[in-house]
Each structure stands twice: as C-alpha cells, then as structure tokens.
Design a protein around this motif. Structure first.
Motif, short mmCIF file in Angstrom:
data_model
loop_
_atom_site.label_atom_id
_atom_site.label_comp_id
_atom_site.label_asym_id
_atom_site.label_seq_id
_atom_site.Cartn_x
_atom_site.Cartn_y
_atom_site.Cartn_z
N ILE A 166 15.41 1.67 8.80
CA ILE A 166 15.64 2.87 9.62
C ILE A 166 16.16 4.04 8.79
CG2 ILE A 166 17.22 3.78 11.40
CD1 ILE A 166 14.94 2.04 12.45
N GLU A 167 17.03 3.69 7.88
CA GLU A 167 17.73 4.71 7.10
C GLU A 167 16.78 5.53 6.24
OE1 GLU A 167 20.39 3.22 4.21
OE2 GLU A 167 21.81 4.88 4.40
N LYS A 168 15.67 4.90 5.85
CA LYS A 168 14.69 5.63 5.03
C LYS A 168 14.27 6.93 5.69
CE LYS A 168 12.29 1.61 3.01
NZ LYS A 168 11.02 0.85 3.10
N GLU A 169 14.22 6.93 7.00
CA GLU A 169 13.70 8.09 7.73
C GLU A 169 14.80 9.04 8.20
OE1 GLU A 169 10.03 6.88 10.30
OE2 GLU A 169 11.52 5.29 10.38
N LYS A 170 16.02 8.77 7.76
CA LYS A 170 17.16 9.50 8.31
C LYS A 170 16.97 11.02 8.31
CE LYS A 170 22.01 10.42 7.60
NZ LYS A 170 23.22 10.13 6.84
N ILE A 171 16.48 11.55 7.20
CA ILE A 171 16.40 13.01 7.11
C ILE A 171 15.42 13.59 8.14
CG2 ILE A 171 14.71 12.93 5.23
CD1 ILE A 171 16.13 15.49 4.18
N PHE A 172 14.38 12.83 8.47
CA PHE A 172 13.46 13.30 9.51
C PHE A 172 14.19 13.37 10.86
CE2 PHE A 172 10.59 11.53 6.30
CZ PHE A 172 9.71 12.58 6.15
N PHE A 173 15.06 12.40 11.09
CA PHE A 173 15.86 12.40 12.33
C PHE A 173 16.80 13.59 12.35
CE2 PHE A 173 15.80 7.47 11.90
CZ PHE A 173 14.53 7.42 12.40
N THR B 23 5.98 9.76 9.12
CA THR B 23 7.18 9.96 8.30
C THR B 23 7.16 9.05 7.08
OG1 THR B 23 8.34 8.49 9.81
CG2 THR B 23 8.69 10.85 10.10
N MET B 24 6.70 7.83 7.25
CA MET B 24 6.64 6.91 6.11
C MET B 24 5.59 7.36 5.10
SD MET B 24 8.98 4.69 6.09
CE MET B 24 10.00 3.54 7.00
N ALA B 25 4.46 7.87 5.58
CA ALA B 25 3.43 8.37 4.66
C ALA B 25 3.99 9.52 3.82
CB ALA B 25 2.21 8.85 5.44
N LEU B 26 4.75 10.39 4.48
CA LEU B 26 5.33 11.53 3.76
C LEU B 26 6.43 11.07 2.80
CD1 LEU B 26 5.48 14.21 6.58
CD2 LEU B 26 3.84 14.00 4.72
N LEU B 27 7.19 10.09 3.26
CA LEU B 27 8.25 9.54 2.41
C LEU B 27 7.65 9.02 1.11
CD1 LEU B 27 11.30 8.93 2.54
CD2 LEU B 27 10.72 6.66 3.37
N SER B 28 6.58 8.26 1.21
CA SER B 28 5.91 7.75 0.01
C SER B 28 5.48 8.90 -0.89
CB SER B 28 4.68 6.93 0.38
OG SER B 28 5.06 5.68 0.89
N LYS C 252 0.84 -1.21 0.00
CA LYS C 252 0.00 0.00 0.00
C LYS C 252 0.87 1.25 0.00
CE LYS C 252 -3.85 -2.34 0.44
NZ LYS C 252 -4.42 -2.77 -0.83
N TYR C 253 0.51 2.16 -0.91
CA TYR C 253 1.16 3.47 -0.98
C TYR C 253 0.94 4.21 0.35
CZ TYR C 253 1.27 8.43 -2.46
OH TYR C 253 1.51 9.78 -2.57
N GLY C 254 2.02 4.81 0.84
CA GLY C 254 1.90 5.56 2.10
C GLY C 254 2.65 4.92 3.24
N ASN C 255 3.44 3.89 2.93
CA ASN C 255 4.19 3.19 3.98
C ASN C 255 5.68 3.11 3.69
OD1 ASN C 255 1.93 2.08 5.81
ND2 ASN C 255 1.26 1.56 3.75
N GLY C 256 6.14 3.92 2.76
CA GLY C 256 7.55 3.87 2.41
C GLY C 256 7.94 2.56 1.72
N ASP C 257 6.96 1.90 1.12
CA ASP C 257 7.20 0.61 0.46
C ASP C 257 7.50 0.87 -1.02
OD1 ASP C 257 6.98 -1.83 -0.86
OD2 ASP C 257 5.42 -2.58 0.50
N GLU C 258 8.73 0.60 -1.42
CA GLU C 258 9.14 0.98 -2.77
C GLU C 258 8.35 0.27 -3.87
OE1 GLU C 258 13.25 0.25 -2.25
OE2 GLU C 258 13.43 2.08 -1.04
N ARG C 259 7.87 -0.93 -3.55
CA ARG C 259 7.16 -1.68 -4.59
C ARG C 259 5.96 -0.88 -5.13
NH1 ARG C 259 5.61 -6.98 -1.49
NH2 ARG C 259 5.35 -5.41 0.13
N VAL C 260 5.27 -0.23 -4.22
CA VAL C 260 4.09 0.52 -4.67
C VAL C 260 4.39 2.00 -4.88
CG1 VAL C 260 3.28 0.67 -2.29
CG2 VAL C 260 1.67 1.09 -4.12
N ASP C 261 5.33 2.54 -4.11
CA ASP C 261 5.69 3.96 -4.29
C ASP C 261 6.23 4.20 -5.71
OD1 ASP C 261 4.92 4.24 -1.71
OD2 ASP C 261 6.91 4.63 -0.89
N ASN C 262 6.98 3.23 -6.20
CA ASN C 262 7.50 3.39 -7.56
C ASN C 262 6.37 3.38 -8.59
OD1 ASN C 262 10.13 3.64 -6.78
ND2 ASN C 262 10.57 1.45 -6.94
N LEU C 263 5.32 2.66 -8.31
CA LEU C 263 4.17 2.66 -9.22
C LEU C 263 3.45 4.00 -9.16
CD1 LEU C 263 2.89 -0.98 -8.65
CD2 LEU C 263 3.77 -0.04 -10.79
#
Lengths: 815, 303
Positions: free
Chosen positions: B104-111, A708-713, A626-637
């Motif tokens: 963990i590293e994915k969130e590094k910039i937030f840290f 943070t993961m939601a924003l990352l996505s 699911k998009y919104g969890n920093g999961d590259e499989r779906v974020d790339n889509l």
C-alpha cells in the motif's frame, strides 16, 4: 504570473465555423507529391556546381520562393504555403530522399502504383499516385542529375572510406540504424537528416529578416581576410543576405496577390485581404506591431523553413505563448483584439501546422517557467489549451510544461482537454530545467527550453542538438548478447561484439555483462556513423536560412552544421526499455532463481520461437516479473538499463565539439512495430515478429496492477538521467475523466508522478471499442488523434499493425 | 461496483467473509472464509499440470474444460503454482500485516496528492477487526487516509474500537423493511440501523465523514418505497449527518465471477437500469430531504 485577461469558459470541442472549413478542406485532401522544389533546386544546382555550398543552397531557395505558385484560400487569415498543393511537402531532392513513400513507386505505372497504395492498407490509400508526366520528369530529368551528388551519396562515400558501409546496407542498417537513407523503408527515409530543431522565431520577431540581412552585412564588413575561416564565414554571411532578402520578397508576393484578390472580393473579405496586404508587407521582414502580425510572422517563418529544408526535418514551434504574449498584452490594453479573435487565429495556426504529409513543422510548447524562474503561464497558454480542445490536436503535438509553480487550474484545464483529444505531452519542468543545467546550459536558457519533435527538450532558438536521427534497436542489441553477437534472423553473420556462448553463462551477471558489451559496441558504431553524416552535412549541405535565426550563428559566422549555435549536442535513442527489462528479469527468474531450465535450453527455445514449449512461454509471459507493476525486481533492472545506456552514450562528443550524445527513449513513427518485426523471440515470452514495447512504456498488456503502479515503475526507470526525450504512454478510458472529480484525480496523479521523478507523461483517452470502430469506419474518425509514442498522429492514417499495437495497450478504467 | 470508494485516488482492499448473504452479492469471491481457486477458460492451454499435481482429487480435465470439485479442494494452491498460464488463480490471499502495508505504501504519494487513501471493503472487513485495527493504525501513523466500507452488521464495540482510526465510513443501507432485509440478505436490519445512528453521532462528534451507499438492485432495493424510506431515515433518524448518499446502479460485472466459481447468479438475466430510471430514483431521493445525493455506475442505453 497572474492571468487577468482570461476567464475559464466551458470548452466547446469544436473550432469556429471558418476554421472548421479550413480544417475539413485540409483533412479531406489527399497526400500529394509536389515536384516544384526539386525542379528549382535541380536548375540552380546545375548552374552552380562549383559555387560554395551555402551560396548554392541560398540561391536554390531564392529560386524556389520566386517560382512556387502561391495562393490564398477563401477562409484564410494567416497566409503562406510551402507547396502548390493543399497537402504536400517540399521535395528535398538534394538529400537523396526523393519522394518519401512515392519513392517506392517510381518504377511503376499509374495502375500499379494505385494497386500498391491500396494493398499497403488504409493509410496509403490517401496518397495520390504520381502522374505519368511526373514520373517521366523525375526519372529522366531530375533523378539522373543527382546521381552521386546527394547528401545520401556523400554519406555512403564517407561510410565506405571508414569501412562502415557493409554495416549500412540491407538488414544491417536495420540494426545499426542511424535513420540514414539506404534501405527501402519509409521509416528510415523519414529520419534521414539532422533536424529536430526550434528555429529562432524570437530573433525573427525581434529583428525581422531585414534586420537579419543587415546584421549579416555588418558582420561581413567587420570580417578581415586573415580572420580564421575567412572564406567560409564570408560565404555564410553572403548566403544569409540572399535568403533573408528572398524571404521578404516571398512575403511580398502574398501582399501583391491579396491586393489583387481584394479588388474582386466582397466587402467583408476585401477588408480581410487588405489586412493581409498590410501584414505580409510588415512581417516577417520587419518586427510585428501587433498580435496578428506576430502570428503571421511565425507562420511564414515556418513556411520558409520547411521550404528551405524539406519535410523530414521536424521544426518545432517552441514557446509560442511566450513569443506572442507581449503583442497580445499590448493589443488587449489598447482594445485592439479580443480573446475570441486570438482563439480563432490560434485555431487556424494549429490547423496549418497539421498540413504535413509525414513529418514537418509541429509541436508547440506552452506553460512553464520564465527566464526569471517565475511561472510564465499566461493568457495565451490557456487559449492554446482551448484551441487544442476545439480543433483536436491533429498531427501536431502540444507540449505542456508543468512546474511546481504552475497554477493548478492550468494543470486541471490541461487534463480537462483530454475529454476532447489526445496527442498531448505533459512535461516536468522542475526536472528538465535541472537536467539542462547539468548538460551545460545557462540557468536562463535552461528555464527557456522547449519540446521538439516528439517529446525531446531542447534549447529555444539557440540550440542545434538535433534530437531525432540517431539510435539503436535496443531489444535487437539485447538479443545479440544471447547469440554471440549475431542476430538470429540474419543467420551466422557476426554483427555485434563477439560475446561468449550463452550456454556458458554461469550467473545472471554474465548475461548483463554480455549485454553491456553489445550495447557499447552498437552505440560506438552508431556514433561513428552519425559523425560522418554530420560531416557530410557540414561540408556540403549547410542551412543558411535556419542558421540565420539561431543564436550564435550570425555572431560567429558559422553555420549550425559547424557548431555555430550556442548549444551543440546530439541524441542517442533506445526504445523497448520494457521488453529489455522484462527479458532480463525473465532470465534471472527462470534460469537463475527458479532454475526451470538452463541458459542453453532457453536460447534454443528462443531460436525455435518457443515451438513445442508452450508451457514455458506461458510461464515466462505470466509468471516472470513485468515492468509496469511496481515490482522492484524488474523495475531495478529497467533502471540499470537506462543508467548503463546513458553512461555509454554520454562518453561521446558531438561534431568534434564539446557537446554530448544525450540518451532518449522514444519510439518514433511506429518504430516499435518495425523493431519487433526484425526480432526473434525474446525471454519475456514475446514471439518473433511481435512489436517491442514503445519508448519508456511497459510492454503492452503487462501492466496489470493499475495506473499508479505503472507510473511508479516508470519513475524507477532512471528518468532523471535521460536528458533527451522519453515517452511514457498511458491509455485511459475516457469515462474516468468525465467528471470534474476525475479530472482532479488525473491532475493529482500527474503531480505525484512528477514528484516521484517522472519526466514526461502522455495520455490517450480512448477506449478500445472506439479504436476498433475507427479501424472499421475511418470516415467517421477524421479528427481522432492519438499519441503513438512521442509523437501524435491521426489514428486513421496509421498502418494497421501500428493501430493494433495501440489497441493492445493496457486501458486503465479507474484511478 | 463501478463506483467511488471515497475521494481521490484510492486502493481498495477486499476482506473475505461476510455475515450477510445478499442474493445480488457483487463480490461472491469475498464471501468464503478461505481462499478459493478459480479457472479462466481463455487462459488455459490444457497442459494438465494442475490435475497432475493435485493430491486431493479436486480437479478433473474434461472436454469442456477443467472441473473443480470444491468439496475436495483444501485451497493448498499447488495447482495455482503449477499452472504456467495463470488460468488457475487464487481468489483471496493470506497477507501478513507488514507485507500488505508495504504494498500500500508504494502508492502513498498518489493518495496524498489527490486527498485519497485506502478503502477496506469485502466481504465485511470488521469480521477481521483485530487485523483491521492494526492495519488502520499503521496507515494513520504513516499519514495514509483510511476508509471503511461496512454493511453495518457488526457490534458497536468493534466500531468503537476501529472508528478512531477511520477518516471516512461508507455505510451500506440496502433496505429499510426488516422482513425484506432478512429475506434478501439473510439477516434482519435492526442492528444495522441502530449502528447507523450511533455512527452518525460518532462522526458528528469526532469530525469524521460518513457516506451512505445504497445498491439499486431491480426488484429488490430499487423500489420507490425503499428509496423513500431510506431517504427519510437519513434525514430524520441520522439527522442528515451523512455527507453524501450514493445510489449505485446495478451492474453485471460480477456475472463472470459467478461462472468462474462454478455458480449461477440469480440476476444474470436482469437488464441494466436506464439513465432515466436512475434519474427517477435520484429525484425521489432528493425529495426526502437528503442534502447530497448522487448516482453513479453503468446504465443501459435505450435503443
């Protein structure tokens, strides 16, 4: 810029007593329908049927400005009304939009209307039914005259000629919608038009309407008969002179009224009224001499813009902190004004901006870079933050520009006001300026962008890249890729491109290919229709008043509808990025990786709305990425979808010029609920009829890995490519910003998000319990404002389904 | 605990296993030394996939829901994989160092932006000190700030080994009375208090930060004598070196965790503390001379 005259004071969260009275009176008033504009426009149109369109429009506005009953309310300092009722919009009959929601009720008796209004849920209860007399007038005198003459009628003619009309009616319009009128649906009624522009407030402040009139006169004198488009340009300059004069006269009516009222007023009010007399004689006819005159000029310009165009246009304010600064700083230097007085005036201005029924003037932009590339955050920017915390953002969005040069205490303050209200969009200045340069704006104009409508960046007073109005239902278009170009709910009709039977898809690439085909087909169709809509506007419905203020039009003698502005782009909106990305990811995961079932089987289950396939649906819901969890499989889509959509939209040119269709991801007016209602089950496990995701945000409740993961996505979803607007909605528990540390963390998260490539973020600081309580006891939540997608609204004015959609969004309760 | 695990934006990693056995334990899932399955009733669709796939006869679907025979379960995870709706999930996962770091590293910039970082907690993370050391080193090498949340019941050698790679130590001091400590946590506290002194000195000499944390559990730790004694210990024995003393109000968020693990929680009928009670303990704590005391967490509204 170093801010010297503003000291951080604790936020009050409540406006001045005077402004509170104005606000409460406005919020307690029902939505009403005001026929005055329709009457005036009908009268003039009847007498000028063969006159040039721009002159007809100018004269109609002149008539309206002359005839509308005006008033100055007890507590007001800023004056100017666009309707004779407290909460009503000018009735834009010539566009064929009739009376927005009241349109549905025209054939009913008062009793039936009342019943319908109540049946339609809480929001509609606030609409006052039309009276018998008004219905009679509309049905017998006004509407019959306009049959075949409105913008809507002209568009239908053009669409018919182009063979597009069959796609334009009924359910088809829901899919290939360009937000044109034609279906009984308030959403499309609302967005019928061009709109979404920042009027040239700076020009009005600099020249005054007298100056504009003079400029038009001089330009007309220079014009020679053998010049290109002579007739048309001559008419344009003449019409500009008519409207400019009409606006000055309108302001003078207030001066006369205030003078009269002063005779009977008490001493204190008398002094205020005499100041109003002086101000309304000066502005907007001439340049303002001080802060209060500048603000009055801006407000009155709003009023006349709304009156000239109607309610559906959504004129945003632009960089009001920049407009006002020169007047403020000289008043402060001369000891003419205090911050307290400015604050109260700004509060009054914010309340007045919110006096719209559905859409109207809105959105103020503050902060960001100046023309010179230096930070331009000033005292007024801070005062706007304070005023917004005090009056709550009501209907008008506040857009805050944050660049790498913005003082951190400004960002902190912007986060802090979320303790009091939502409805605020925070924008990444550095990215947007770059995007504007990429889209062909000069460096200075790029730095001077504003936010219009919901969240869309546009030029300030020099741009007619109207950003709302054209779009596709992206999740529905996606569903067509799984249905050979048909929409399941519409039966066997071929509405999209003829793509292969999905059961023969051998690879995931085949799925993507079919989607791209459908997407290209849909975008092309909408562009064709949008071009015809613009043609109808250019030929028959020009906008002399708006044009007179926009950089480029007076110089060229061309109306904005004819690309007279300095910049002329357009928009193409998609929404439901989350639903589409999740659906693609679910297919890849379930069919091609885990091989849980075949494409044919999946499509069958979708058509059956997962009947008898609960376990499958649960797997798709819970186990597919699911998009919104920093999961590259779906974020790339998600990124791929944004890229391919943008690539397709940018191929097309606007109104025969050089401008392009810029892509956006915004859900306006609850469109995520409307799209969902018309869409069958989707591969991500969503059932038929459920809302799709809004704007660029994840699907409600699927972003389970924290903020943070939601924003990352979201930063992976190609934001730098999306040069029109995008809306990333985040709901947080208000408790996490209760402390200063919490505010600091929120600020840091925004900084990190921007550095990662985030363009916009908007935060709803409201917990679910509060929202549920507001549903149950709306009377206690008159000033509870939420970001719906890009735009803000009073929570209690939203439909129940849209309220539920907001409650179902993930609430982050920690950083 | 609804609390701060250090400054800024943080991600907390919970390690399994613990040498203590506190009666009020708020993270019961992190006590066993292998992952455990849990069942969430609301998510279950009753499809029986889990029962069918289990080879250990550990699952039984009855009318009142799924029964887990924990004595039979070997935590193989087959049922979790088979469950379509994630009603069954695994509490605790085996992680490879590099995978954990990548996440963990994915969130590094937030840290970095918020001056936050990662916090390891548990359970008691120092029980997996080899892994922890490698993990801390990797974080530090990559510019990620680290915090260690520890109960203090570990050997000095382990702290000596780990602390060079730790920026902030969150040390729990729950009770000063050694007998009560033994009664409520299963171990005596002499080692913990000794370590506290050693860590304080280490922190002072090496420019690290130390926060003391005390969970305020009604009837157990939330007593006047105990708070006063801990405060005096911080002031006089730790020479006020800790940067902060956090009083964490009792919360009941873990109740559901107990029930999902098929256990009953001793404090389930205990009401939350009131703001007034927390303020009372704060005042008491301040009077002992500790320079920076804060309280945080949920409290009960007085009707």
């Amino acid at each position: 810029m170093v801010v010297q005259n503003y000291k951080m004071v604790p936020l009050q969260g409540t406006p001045s007593e005077r402004v509170r009275r104005i606000r409460d009176k406005m919020l307690d008033s029902p939505f009403e329908c005001d026929l005055e504009r329709a009457r005036c426009y009908t009268r003039i149109w009847k007498s000028m049927e063969d006159s040039p369109p721009c002159m007809r429009k100018a004269k109609a506005l002149e008539e309206f400005l002359r005839k509308i009953p005006i008033r100055i309310d007890e507590d007001e300092v800023l004056v100017g009304v666009k309707s004779s009722k407290i909460r009503a919009d000018p009735f834009e009959i010539e566009l064929g939009r009739h009376v927005s929601v009241w349109d549905l009720l025209l054939d009913d008796t008062i009793e039936e209307q009342a019943k319908k209004l109540i049946r339609r849920g809480t929001a509609m209860q606030r609409f006052t039914p039309l009276t018998e007399q008004e219905i009679h007038e509309l049905k017998n005198e006004i509407i019959p005259f306009w049959k075949g003459k409105t913008l809507k009628d002209r568009k239908i003619e053009l669409l018919k000629e182009a063979g597009l009309y069959k796609d334009y009616r009924g359910p088809m319009a829901r899919i290939f919608n360009t937000f044109l009128t034609g279906i009984p649906d308030t959403y499309t009624l609302l967005f019928d038009g061009q709109g979404h522009t920042i009027p040239g407030f700076r020009r009005v402040l600099k020249m005054g309407f007298k100056g504009i009139e003079e400029k038009a006169r001089i330009e007309l004198e220079k014009l020679k008969e053998d010049d290109k488009d002579y007739e048309q340009r001559k008419d344009f300059y003449e019409s500009v002179q008519v409207v400019a004069r009409a606006v000055c006269n309108y302001s003078n009516r207030y001066a006369d009224l205030a003078m009269k009222m002063a005779e009977k007023a008490n001493k204190e009010r008398r002094a205020e009224l005499l100041e109003i007399v002086e101000r309304t004689r000066q502005v907007p006819a001439y340049p303002p001499r001080n802060f209060m005159e500048a603000l009055q000029s801006i407000w009155m310009t709003n009023v006349v813009m709304e009156m000239s165009y109607g309610d559906g246009n959504v004129f945003s304010q632009g960089r009001v902190d920049q407009y006002l600064y020169p007047y403020y700083i000289s008043d402060i230097a001369e000891g003419q004004i205090t911050n307290e007085k400015c604050l109260e005036a700004i509060e009054e201005y914010l309340v007045k901006l919110a006096s719209v029924v559905i859409a109207g003037q809105n959105n103020i932009t503050i902060g960001g870079l100046g023309h010179d590339g230096q930070d331009a955050t000033n005292e007024i920017s801070y005062l706007f933050l304070e005023a917004t915390a005090n009056v709550k953002s009501l209907l008008n969005s506040l857009s805050i520009r944050i660049s790498s040069k913005t003082p951190r205490d400004f960002l902190l303050r912007a986060c802090e006001i979320h303790r009091y209200t939502g409805g605020i969009g925070i924008h990444n200045d550095d990215m947007i300026v770059e995007q504007f340069i990429e889209d062909g704006y000069s460096l200075e104009d790029a730095r001077d962008y504003s936010i219009v409508g919901c969240v869309e960046p546009t030029g300030t007073g020099n741009d007619f890249s109207y950003t709302g109005g054209n779009g596709i239902w992206m999740a529905i278009v996606f569903s067509m890729a799984l249905n050979e170009g048909r929409v399941h709910l519409l039966g066997k009709r071929q509405v999209g491109a003829k793509t292969p039977d999905p059961s023969v898809f051998k690879t995931f690439e085949d799925v993507k290919k079919a989607f791209v085909e459908q997407l290209s087909f849909a975008v092309e169709r909408v562009v064709k229709m949008a071009e015809l809509k613009d043609k109808a506007f250019a030929e028959s419905f020009p906008s002399p008043l708006l044009s007179s203020t926009i950089e480029g039009c007076l110089e060229s003698g061309q109306d904005i509808t004819r690309n007279g502005a300095r910049y002329n782009n357009s928009c193409m909106n998609g929404q439901a990025l989350g639903t589409v990305a999740n659906s693609l990811a679910a297919i890849e995961w379930a069919v091609f990786e885990e091989k849980l079932l075949t494409m044919g089987e999946l499509v069958k289950h979708l058509r059956n709305n997962f009947k008898g396939a609960r376990a499958l649906r649960e797997q798709l819901l819970n186990k597919a990425p699911k998009y919104g969890n920093g999961d590259e499989r779906v974020d790339n889509l998600a990124k791929w979808v944004a890229e391919i959509f943008t690539e397709i939209t940018r191929k097309y040119h606007v109104r025969g010029g050089k401008g392009i269709y810029r892509s956006s991801f915004v859900s306006a007016a609850g469109s995520q609920v409307i799209e969902g209602r018309n869409l069958g089950a989707t591969p991500d496990g969503r059932k038929a009829g459920e809302p799709v995701s809004n704007g660029l945000s994840p699907v409600n409740g699927t972003d389970r890995s924290g903020l943070t993961m939601a924003l990352l996505s979201a930063t992976k979803a190609g934001q730098p490519l999306i040069t029109d607007g995008l809306a990333m909605n985040v709901r947080i528990s208000p408790s996490i910003i209760e402390t200063d540390e919490g505010v600091d963390r929120l600020a840091s998260i925004i900084e990190a998000y921007f550095e990662l490539g985030g363009k916009e973020i908007q935060i709803n600081p409201i917990d679910s319990d509060t929202l549920r309580d507001a549903q149950a006891h709306p009377e206690n939540y008159k000033d509870l404002s939420v970001k719906v997608s890009g735009y803000s609204a009073r929570f209690i004015d939203l439909s129940r389904s849209l309220q539920d959609d907001i409650i179902n969004r993930t609430e982050f309760d920690k950083f | 605990m609804a609390t701060d695990d250090g400054p800024g934006v943080r991600t907390t990693i919970y390690f399994n296993k613990c040498p203590l056995n506190c009666v009020w334990c708020h993270n019961p899932e992190s006590i066993p030394n292998k992952p455990q399955i849990q069942w969430v009733e609301q998510k279950c669709i009753g499809c029986n996939s889990c029962v069918e796939i289990c080879t250990k006869d550990a699952l039984l679907m009855k009318e009142d829901g799924l029964h887990i025979r924990r004595e039979n379960c070997n935590s193989c995870g087959d049922c979790v994989a088979a469950c379509p709706s994630t009603a069954l999930s695994m509490l605790g996962e085996w992680w490879e160092l590099i995978d954990l770091f990548h996440e963990i590293e994915k969130e590094k910039i937030f840290f970095t932006k918020s001056k936050g970082g990662i916090t390891v907690s548990g359970g008691e993370p120092t029980l997996q000190s080899d892994f922890l050391l490698r993990f801390f080193k990797l974080c530090k090498k990559n510019g990620i700030s680290t915090a260690l949340d520890t109960c203090g019941y570990s050997s000095k050698e382990i702290y000596q080994k780990l602390l060079p790679y730790v920026d902030l130590i969150l040390l729990d001091i729950k009770l000063i009375d050694p007998d009560k400590h033994e009664q409520y946590t299963g171990v005596r506290n002499e080692l913990i208090l000794e370590n506290a002194k050693w860590i304080s000195n280490y922190v002072k000499e090496n420019g690290k930060k130390l926060w003391i944390r005390t969970p305020l559990i009604p009837k157990y730790t939330a007593t006047n004598e105990n708070i006063k004694a801990i405060g005096e210990f911080i002031t006089f024995n730790l020479n006020n070196i800790p940067e902060k003393w956090d009083l964490l109000s009792f919360n009941k968020l873990c109740e559901i965790k107990y029930s999902r693990l098929g256990r009953s929680w001793i404090l389930k009928d205990e009401p939350l503390m009131t703001t007034q009670e927390m303020e009372h303990f704060l005042e008491l704590a301040k009077k002992t001379g500790v320079k920076n005391v804060k309280w945080s967490g949920l409290t009960r509204k007085i009707e």
